[in-house]
Every structure is written in structure tokens, then in C-alpha cells.
Design a protein around this motif. Structure first.
Motif, PDB file in Angstrom:
ATOM      1  N   GLU A  53       0.829  -1.212   0.000  1.00 25.25           N
ATOM      2  CA  GLU A  53       0.000   0.000   0.000  1.00 25.25           C
ATOM      3  C   GLU A  53       0.861   1.260   0.000  1.00 25.25           C
ATOM      4  O   GLU A  53       0.547   2.239  -0.680  1.00 25.25           O
ATOM      5  N   ILE A  54       1.928   1.255   0.766  1.00 24.42           N
ATOM      6  CA  ILE A  54       2.814   2.428   0.828  1.00 24.42           C
ATOM      7  C   ILE A  54       3.520   2.629  -0.504  1.00 24.42           C
ATOM      8  O   ILE A  54       3.740   3.766  -0.940  1.00 24.42           O
ATOM      9  N   ASP A  55       3.887   1.528  -1.150  1.00 18.58           N
ATOM     10  CA  ASP A  55       4.528   1.559  -2.471  1.00 18.58           C
ATOM     11  C   ASP A  55       5.755   2.484  -2.477  1.00 18.58           C
ATOM     12  O   ASP A  55       5.818   3.472  -3.220  1.00 18.58           O
ATOM     13  N   ARG A 101      10.655  -9.058  -5.581  1.00 21.15           N
ATOM     14  CA  ARG A 101      10.321  -9.818  -6.798  1.00 21.15           C
ATOM     15  C   ARG A 101       9.043  -9.338  -7.463  1.00 21.15           C
ATOM     16  O   ARG A 101       8.769  -9.687  -8.600  1.00 21.15           O
ATOM     17  N   GLU A 102       8.250  -8.557  -6.716  1.00 16.34           N
ATOM     18  CA  GLU A 102       7.003  -8.071  -7.302  1.00 16.34           C
ATOM     19  C   GLU A 102       6.896  -6.553  -7.315  1.00 16.34           C
ATOM     20  O   GLU A 102       6.009  -6.006  -7.962  1.00 16.34           O
ATOM     21  N   MET A 103       7.798  -5.871  -6.591  1.00 11.49           N
ATOM     22  CA  MET A 103       7.732  -4.424  -6.496  1.00 11.49           C
ATOM     23  C   MET A 103       9.071  -3.804  -6.898  1.00 11.49           C
ATOM     24  O   MET A 103      10.114  -4.464  -6.866  1.00 11.49           O
ATOM     25  N   ASP A 104       9.009  -2.538  -7.264  1.00  8.40           N
ATOM     26  CA  ASP A 104      10.204  -1.831  -7.736  1.00  8.40           C
ATOM     27  C   ASP A 104      10.642  -0.821  -6.675  1.00  8.40           C
ATOM     28  O   ASP A 104      10.341   0.366  -6.764  1.00  8.40           O
ATOM     29  N   PHE A 218      10.097   7.417   0.772  1.00  8.30           N
ATOM     30  CA  PHE A 218      11.001   6.627   1.595  1.00  8.30           C
ATOM     31  C   PHE A 218      10.209   5.965   2.721  1.00  8.30           C
ATOM     32  O   PHE A 218       9.430   6.623   3.414  1.00  8.30           O
ATOM     33  N   LEU A 219      10.441   4.674   2.910  1.00 10.56           N
ATOM     34  CA  LEU A 219       9.866   3.954   4.042  1.00 10.56           C
ATOM     35  C   LEU A 219      11.018   3.555   4.967  1.00 10.56           C
ATOM     36  O   LEU A 219      11.952   2.863   4.548  1.00 10.56           O
ATOM     37  N   ILE A 220      10.964   4.008   6.203  1.00 12.62           N
ATOM     38  CA  ILE A 220      11.976   3.655   7.206  1.00 12.62           C
ATOM     39  C   ILE A 220      11.415   2.531   8.062  1.00 12.62           C
ATOM     40  O   ILE A 220      10.337   2.663   8.639  1.00 12.62           O
ATOM     41  N   THR A 221      12.139   1.409   8.133  1.00 16.28           N
ATOM     42  CA  THR A 221      11.670   0.239   8.874  1.00 16.28           C
ATOM     43  C   THR A 221      12.696  -0.097   9.958  1.00 16.28           C
ATOM     44  O   THR A 221      13.700  -0.762   9.694  1.00 16.28           O
ATOM     45  N   TYR A 222      12.432   0.356  11.158  1.00  9.67           N
ATOM     46  CA  TYR A 222      13.301   0.107  12.312  1.00  9.67           C
ATOM     47  C   TYR A 222      12.446  -0.360  13.475  1.00  9.67           C
ATOM     48  O   TYR A 222      11.211  -0.172  13.465  1.00  9.67           O
ATOM     49  N   GLY A 223      13.108  -0.949  14.477  1.00 11.37           N
ATOM     50  CA  GLY A 223      12.407  -1.274  15.711  1.00 11.37           C
ATOM     51  C   GLY A 223      11.606  -0.077  16.186  1.00 11.37           C
ATOM     52  O   GLY A 223      12.089   1.061  16.154  1.00 11.37           O
ATOM     53  N   ALA A 224      10.371  -0.319  16.621  1.00 12.45           N
ATOM     54  CA  ALA A 224       9.450   0.778  16.933  1.00 12.45           C
ATOM     55  C   ALA A 224       9.997   1.722  17.999  1.00 12.45           C
ATOM     56  O   ALA A 224       9.631   2.892  18.041  1.00 12.45           O
ATOM     57  N   GLY A 225      10.885   1.243  18.850  1.00 14.73           N
ATOM     58  CA  GLY A 225      11.452   2.101  19.880  1.00 14.73           C
ATOM     59  C   GLY A 225      12.279   3.245  19.333  1.00 14.73           C
ATOM     60  O   GLY A 225      12.446   4.278  19.996  1.00 14.73           O
TER      61      GLY A 225
END
Length: 259
Positions: A53-55, A101-104, A218-225
Motif C-alpha cells: 500500500e505504501i509503495d 520480486r514483485e515491487m520496484d 522513503f519507508l523507514i523500517t526500524y524497531g518501533a522504539g
């Protein structure tokens, strides 16, 4: 004639005005690491749907730059990841890497973590716990941890991705991290709370600067803390637009509930 002249002058002035450069969008999705394998409300499939969804154009990950090439090679060639540091994050092994494999989007490793830092931090923490000169300070830190846990329970459901990605979650966690930082940051050197976040954020900011004003997501994916610390720094920038997680959570979780 005067009207035409005025129009020409206005047109020239407008054409001389600097065009506003596009701002990149930045979204932080708080991760719960191993919890994604056990939490039915925020499992790997939910993480994958949120990313869809964020793409994003770029995913800034809690992966060390020196470990990423090995993990990438293993995934591309063996369809699995054995690299020891990367394997501890199911959100990458089971969600982010497969989605390539499915997203760019481009994965950018931004973690400031290193094994020597981690080994020193663990060793120093064991020493501090055993040192009677630290008894009062350690007790203060432990008390802050308990108070933080109580605040988390009072503020929301720790299994709820809405809560995990909320300001209330950040505020409750800040009780623990303020004490951790104040009492232990200098003792733990690069493994201290401010210090490790500075190292993480240096790499995050480097990536944002390299793609400044490109109008990318940009999507930042880190531990929620880490989310609260990062947001305080990101809000200092005027070249990005920070996007909340709620619209994406609404889309994914409401669609899931309706099925």
C-alpha cells in the motif's frame, strides 16, 4: 497597451521566481522484529500488505551496510538468507526481500550496528550489573523500565499496530529510553541510546540527502522504539514531508477485517 505591458511584466516576474522543488515523502513503520512471527495483528502478511500500500521507492532498513551484500547474494542465488545479523529480522527475510520480486523499490541498509559495538555493550552491561558502585543507578534505570512498561499498558494494546505506530507509544517508551540514555549512554560508548541512534540516523540522512528533492517516497523500517528519536530529527528538515502510517493501516486492516 498598458494592460499588455503589465501582463508581460507580470509574466517575466513569475518566470523569474524559483520553482518549488519537490519534497520527498518519509514514512516510518515501527517494527517488532520477532513479534511479526507471532503477533496475529501485525504479522508478516500484514507487513507485506502495508508495504504494498505504501509503495515506496526506497526502504531504509535496520540492516548493517557491511552485512547487506551477503544477504542480498544469498537471497538472489539461494532463495534464502543465512547471514547471521539479517536472519534475526523476519520483516526483512520474509517480507521485504521477497517483495523485491514483485515491487520496484531499492533496499538501503542504514543500521549503525556493528558486532564489536554490540559485544562491548553486552559485556559492559554485565559488568555494570555486577558492580556495587552502580547499584543505585542501575536500580533507577530498572525502575524507569517498569514505569515505561506500565505506561505502555495504560496507553494501549502492545499487539495493536495502530498503537505501535502512534505518538502515545513513543511517549511511553521515552520514559525508559530517557533513563537509559542519561544513565548509560556514555558508559556504553557507541552502544548508548543517543550514540547508536546517531549512527543509524547518519546513514538515514545520507540516503535522504543523496535523493534530495526527487519527489520520492522513503519507508523507514526500524524497531518501533527508535521511531520517536528519528521523528524528532526528521522534523528538523524542510525538504521532506512526513506521512503518518494511519491511512495505510486503515486500508490494510479494514480490508483484512472485512474478509
Amino acid at each position: 497597451m498598458n494592460y499588455l505591458l503589465s501582463f508581460l511584466v507580470f509574466s517575466i516576474l513569475c518566470s523569474c521566481q524559483p520553482k518549488e522543488l519537490p519534497k520527498n515523502e518519509v514514512i516510518i513503520m515501527g517494527m517488532i522484529h520477532g513479534g511479526h512471527s507471532t503477533n496475529p495483528n501485525y504479522n508478516i502478511e500484514v507487513v507485506k500488505q502495508l508495504i504494498r500500500e505504501i509503495d515506496p521507492d526506497f526502504i531504509l532498513t535496520e540492516l548493517p551496510p557491511d552485512r547487506y551484500p551477503v544477504a542480498r547474494k544469498e537471497f538472489d542465488e539461494l532463495d534464502t538468507i543465512m547471514e547471521s545479523r539479517v536472519r534475526v529480522f523476519p520483516e526483512y527475510v520474509d517480507a521485504v526481500f521477497p517483495l523485491t520480486r514483485e515491487m520496484d523499490f531499492e533496499i538501503i541498509p542504514t543500521a549503525g550496528w556493528t558486532k564489536p559495538m554490540n559485544d562491548f555493550r553486552n559485556k559492559r552491561l554485565r559488568e555494570i550489573q555486577a558492580d556495587t558502585a552502580w547499584t543505585e543507578r542501575w536500580a533507577e534505570y530498572q525502575a524507569a523500565g517498569r514505569k515505561s512498561s506500565e505506561a505502555l499498558k495504560a496507553a494501549g494494546d502492545s499487539n495493536d499496530p495502530y498503537f505501535i505506530n502512534s505518538d502515545a507509544y513513543d511517549a511511553a517508551n521515552e520514559i525508559r529510553y530517557e533513563a537509559y540514555n542519561r544513565i548509560l549512554n556514555d558508559e556504553l560508548l557507541l552502544g548508548g541510546w543517543d550514540n547508536i541512534n546517531i549512527a543509524h540516523y547518519w546513514n538515514i540522512e545520507k540516503a535522504l540527502n543523496e535523493h534530495k528533492n526527487e519527489g520520492k517516497r522513503f519507508l523507514i523500517t526500524y524497531g518501533a522504539g527508535h521511531k520517536g528519536w528519528f521523528l524528532r530529527e526528521l522534523h528538523k528538515r524542510d525538504d521532506i514531508k512526513i506521512i503518518e502510517m494511519k491511512p495505510y493501516l486503515d486500508k490494510v486492516l479494514k480490508d483484512k477485517a472485512s474478509k
